[in-house]
Design a protein around this motif. Structure first.
Motif, PDB file in Angstrom:
ATOM      1  N   GLY A 319      40.071  19.412  24.420  1.00 53.55           N
ATOM      2  CA  GLY A 319      39.900  20.844  24.653  1.00 53.55           C
ATOM      3  C   GLY A 319      38.533  21.330  24.226  1.00 53.55           C
ATOM      4  O   GLY A 319      37.863  22.074  24.968  1.00 53.55           O
ATOM      5  N   GLU A 320      38.087  20.936  23.053  1.00 53.99           N
ATOM      6  CA  GLU A 320      36.764  21.391  22.597  1.00 53.99           C
ATOM      7  C   GLU A 320      35.651  20.720  23.387  1.00 53.99           C
ATOM      8  O   GLU A 320      34.585  21.313  23.607  1.00 53.99           O
ATOM      9  N   MET A 321      35.861  19.474  23.849  1.00 53.88           N
ATOM     10  CA  MET A 321      34.855  18.784  24.645  1.00 53.88           C
ATOM     11  C   MET A 321      34.564  19.524  25.951  1.00 53.88           C
ATOM     12  O   MET A 321      33.434  19.503  26.451  1.00 53.88           O
ATOM     13  N   VAL A 322      35.576  20.179  26.486  1.00 50.87           N
ATOM     14  CA  VAL A 322      35.393  20.933  27.726  1.00 50.87           C
ATOM     15  C   VAL A 322      34.948  22.367  27.423  1.00 50.87           C
ATOM     16  O   VAL A 322      34.034  22.897  28.073  1.00 50.87           O
ATOM     17  N   MET A 323      35.546  22.992  26.427  1.00 45.37           N
ATOM     18  CA  MET A 323      35.287  24.408  26.155  1.00 45.37           C
ATOM     19  C   MET A 323      33.869  24.661  25.658  1.00 45.37           C
ATOM     20  O   MET A 323      33.158  25.525  26.194  1.00 45.37           O
ATOM     21  N   PHE A 324      33.435  23.957  24.631  1.00 43.68           N
ATOM     22  CA  PHE A 324      32.191  24.336  23.967  1.00 43.68           C
ATOM     23  C   PHE A 324      30.936  24.137  24.815  1.00 43.68           C
ATOM     24  O   PHE A 324      30.088  25.032  24.884  1.00 43.68           O
ATOM     25  N   PRO A 325      30.740  22.992  25.500  1.00 46.59           N
ATOM     26  CA  PRO A 325      29.527  22.872  26.308  1.00 46.59           C
ATOM     27  C   PRO A 325      29.438  23.915  27.419  1.00 46.59           C
ATOM     28  O   PRO A 325      28.369  24.488  27.657  1.00 46.59           O
ATOM     29  N   PHE A 326      30.559  24.177  28.099  1.00 46.88           N
ATOM     30  CA  PHE A 326      30.504  25.092  29.233  1.00 46.88           C
ATOM     31  C   PHE A 326      30.506  26.558  28.801  1.00 46.88           C
ATOM     32  O   PHE A 326      29.919  27.402  29.476  1.00 46.88           O
ATOM     33  N   SER A 327      31.117  26.873  27.678  1.00 47.15           N
ATOM     34  CA  SER A 327      31.015  28.242  27.165  1.00 47.15           C
ATOM     35  C   SER A 327      29.603  28.508  26.664  1.00 47.15           C
ATOM     36  O   SER A 327      29.051  29.605  26.868  1.00 47.15           O
ATOM     37  N   ASN A 328      29.002  27.509  26.030  1.00 48.60           N
ATOM     38  CA  ASN A 328      27.625  27.650  25.565  1.00 48.60           C
ATOM     39  C   ASN A 328      26.672  27.811  26.747  1.00 48.60           C
ATOM     40  O   ASN A 328      25.765  28.648  26.713  1.00 48.60           O
ATOM     41  N   ALA A 329      26.878  27.020  27.784  1.00 49.41           N
ATOM     42  CA  ALA A 329      26.041  27.119  28.983  1.00 49.41           C
ATOM     43  C   ALA A 329      26.234  28.469  29.663  1.00 49.41           C
ATOM     44  O   ALA A 329      25.268  29.076  30.168  1.00 49.41           O
ATOM     45  N   PHE A 330      27.460  28.979  29.682  1.00 47.59           N
ATOM     46  CA  PHE A 330      27.731  30.307  30.246  1.00 47.59           C
ATOM     47  C   PHE A 330      26.946  31.370  29.473  1.00 47.59           C
ATOM     48  O   PHE A 330      26.328  32.266  30.067  1.00 47.59           O
ATOM     49  N   ALA A 331      26.959  31.268  28.133  1.00 47.01           N
ATOM     50  CA  ALA A 331      26.231  32.237  27.307  1.00 47.01           C
ATOM     51  C   ALA A 331      24.725  32.144  27.554  1.00 47.01           C
ATOM     52  O   ALA A 331      24.036  33.175  27.631  1.00 47.01           O
ATOM     53  N   LEU A 332      24.197  30.930  27.665  1.00 49.19           N
ATOM     54  CA  LEU A 332      22.761  30.762  27.934  1.00 49.19           C
ATOM     55  C   LEU A 332      22.375  31.359  29.286  1.00 49.19           C
ATOM     56  O   LEU A 332      21.333  32.010  29.414  1.00 49.19           O
ATOM     57  N   ASP A 333      23.202  31.139  30.294  1.00 52.65           N
ATOM     58  CA  ASP A 333      22.934  31.721  31.615  1.00 52.65           C
ATOM     59  C   ASP A 333      22.941  33.247  31.551  1.00 52.65           C
ATOM     60  O   ASP A 333      22.072  33.913  32.111  1.00 52.65           O
ATOM     61  N   ARG A 334      23.920  33.768  30.866  1.00 54.82           N
ATOM     62  CA  ARG A 334      24.061  35.224  30.774  1.00 54.82           C
ATOM     63  C   ARG A 334      22.937  35.847  29.942  1.00 54.82           C
ATOM     64  O   ARG A 334      22.570  37.005  30.148  1.00 54.82           O
ATOM     65  N   SER A 335      22.375  35.072  29.011  1.00 57.19           N
ATOM     66  CA  SER A 335      21.365  35.614  28.093  1.00 57.19           C
ATOM     67  C   SER A 335      20.069  35.976  28.803  1.00 57.19           C
ATOM     68  O   SER A 335      19.236  36.689  28.243  1.00 57.19           O
TER      69      SER A 335
END
Length: 411
Positions: A319-335
């Protein structure tokens, strides 16, 4: 076998030298973070605090994390990521070494708050640095490499931590954590000079938007808070469950926590590269991560066999292997809509808020209603997280211009 090995190696290709240095610095730093998984055990066994008191101490941990993340974002936008990272690593090392000398409840609360506030100024700065040194198409894998370094440190750290406790006591953990932070700061000054480093993606927004006025991003942050509250149980209440309900000792607990890091080290980068090769949205992948985390708690109530602890840990890890990289990438894109430091600070703050409520709520609930009922509540919180992610998906759908679709009325 050779094909699998080649695919694994190819997953790491194309990342910049600076990202690799950031990963190594993170590895050195995180190799000493064995204090954190054992903190609840240290407070209850060595200092004889009650579970309720430990819950409040962990809330001080979370408040310090919120303050540090917010301050780190502000400092990063004001003075740059490099100075913030060097100060944070060096000062954190000194703070961890000093923390072992605090023995009273009030002094521990204040000491934990100050230490984590200093430590977490590093996080927004590290995100911005990683974004600057990564090509846009490599950012998710760059995030994954940094996480790989974190978990490689966590993989060795808890196992070594169990041995240190057995031979040197808990004080040895504080010394190791402090020294590794200082070593990471020294390495950073040698290898990551911003005047010489090649910046690959320096995005400038002439009319930045505040992260706090970005409604879809705030929905995302709330979902991350809920995910974090549930996830953090594995590093506070779960060790107590392992010991109290299943009779595991500190070394066994260290090995089980180390299993989490080992699986991430072995599988996360190839998994992320494979997922990036398919047309899955980041929100859909985050949803899968939430489902796996919730299942890891639900299964503990269904089976009493101690082997289920490994299955639960594996589900949480996936769960964390999928959640954290893509949530972090989502935040970077949105930033890129505003000040990157502010956006990434808010992303860090989401997990800091989780620290405030997650550890304390978990401790209080296990103390009053027992572990099984607590795991059920954690499962329900992941369901709420999934609802928010579905809401986020709807909020980001392109809005149809109904007026443009209306046919002209012929009179």
């Amino acid at each position: 076998m050779k094909h699998i090995f080649n695919n694994y190696i190819n997953a790491f290709k194309g990342l910049s030298t600076e990202v690799w240095w950031l990963a190594l610095i993170t590895l050195i730093n995180r190799a000493g973070t064995m204090v954190i998984p054992f903190l609840s055990l240290y407070l209850t066994t060595d200092l004889q605090f009650s579970i309720s008191q430990v819950g409040w101490i962990m809330s001080a941990f979370g408040i310090g994390s919120v303050v540090g993340s917010w301050l780190g974002g502000k400092l990063c936008d004001a003075m740059g990521y490099y100075k913030v990272m060097v100060f944070s690593l060096f000062a954190t090392g000194l703070a961890f070494i000093g923390l072992q000398h605090l023995k009273t409840f009030n002094s521990i609360c204040l000491g934990i708050f100050a230490t984590i506030a200093i430590a977490d100024t590093f996080r927004p700065a590290a995100f911005v640095a990683m974004s600057a040194y990564s090509k846009p198409e490599n950012k998710t894998r760059s995030v994954t490499l940094i996480r790989l370094a974190i978990n490689l440190g966590f993989s060795a750290g808890p196992a070594v931590g169990g041995l240190i406790i057995a031979n040197m006591g808990y004080n040895g953990l504080f010394w190791v954590d402090g020294i590794t932070c200082i070593l990471a700061a020294l390495l950073l000054t040698k290898v990551l000079n911003p005047k010489k480093a090649k910046v690959l993606d320096q995005y400038k927004n002439n009319s930045p938007k505040s992260a706090y006025s970005d409604a879809p991003y705030l929905i995302f942050i709330l979902a991350m808070v809920l995910f974090g509250i549930v996830f953090l149980q594995y590093f506070s209440t779960m060790p107590l469950y392992y010991k109290g309900e299943h009779g595991l000792n500190e070394f066994d607990i260290g090995l089980l926590l180390g299993f989490n890091g080992f699986v991430i080290f072995l599988l996360e980068m190839p998994l992320i590269k494979w997922l990036e090769g398919h047309n899955y949205s980041k929100i859909a992948l985050m949803t899968v991560g939430g489902i796996l985390l919730g299942a890891s708690f639900l299964i503990l109530n269904l089976v009493s066999w101690s082997g289920v602890l490994v299955i639960g840990m594996l589900l949480m890890t996936l769960g964390e292997m999928v959640m954290f990289p893509f949530s972090n990438a989502f935040a970077l894109d949105r930033s890129q809509r505003g000040n990157q430091g502010e956006y990434m600070a808010l992303y860090s703050i989401a997990f800091s808020i989780s620290h405030i409520f997650g550890h304390n709520a978990g401790m209080q609930m296990t103390d009053s209603i027992g572990f099984n009922n607590t795991w059920l509540i954690m499962t329900l919180l992941t369901v709420l997280c999934l609802v928010l992610l579905l809401w986020l998906k709807q909020a980001l759908k392109p809005k149809t211009n109904l007026q443009a679709q209306k046919k002209p009325v012929i009179k």
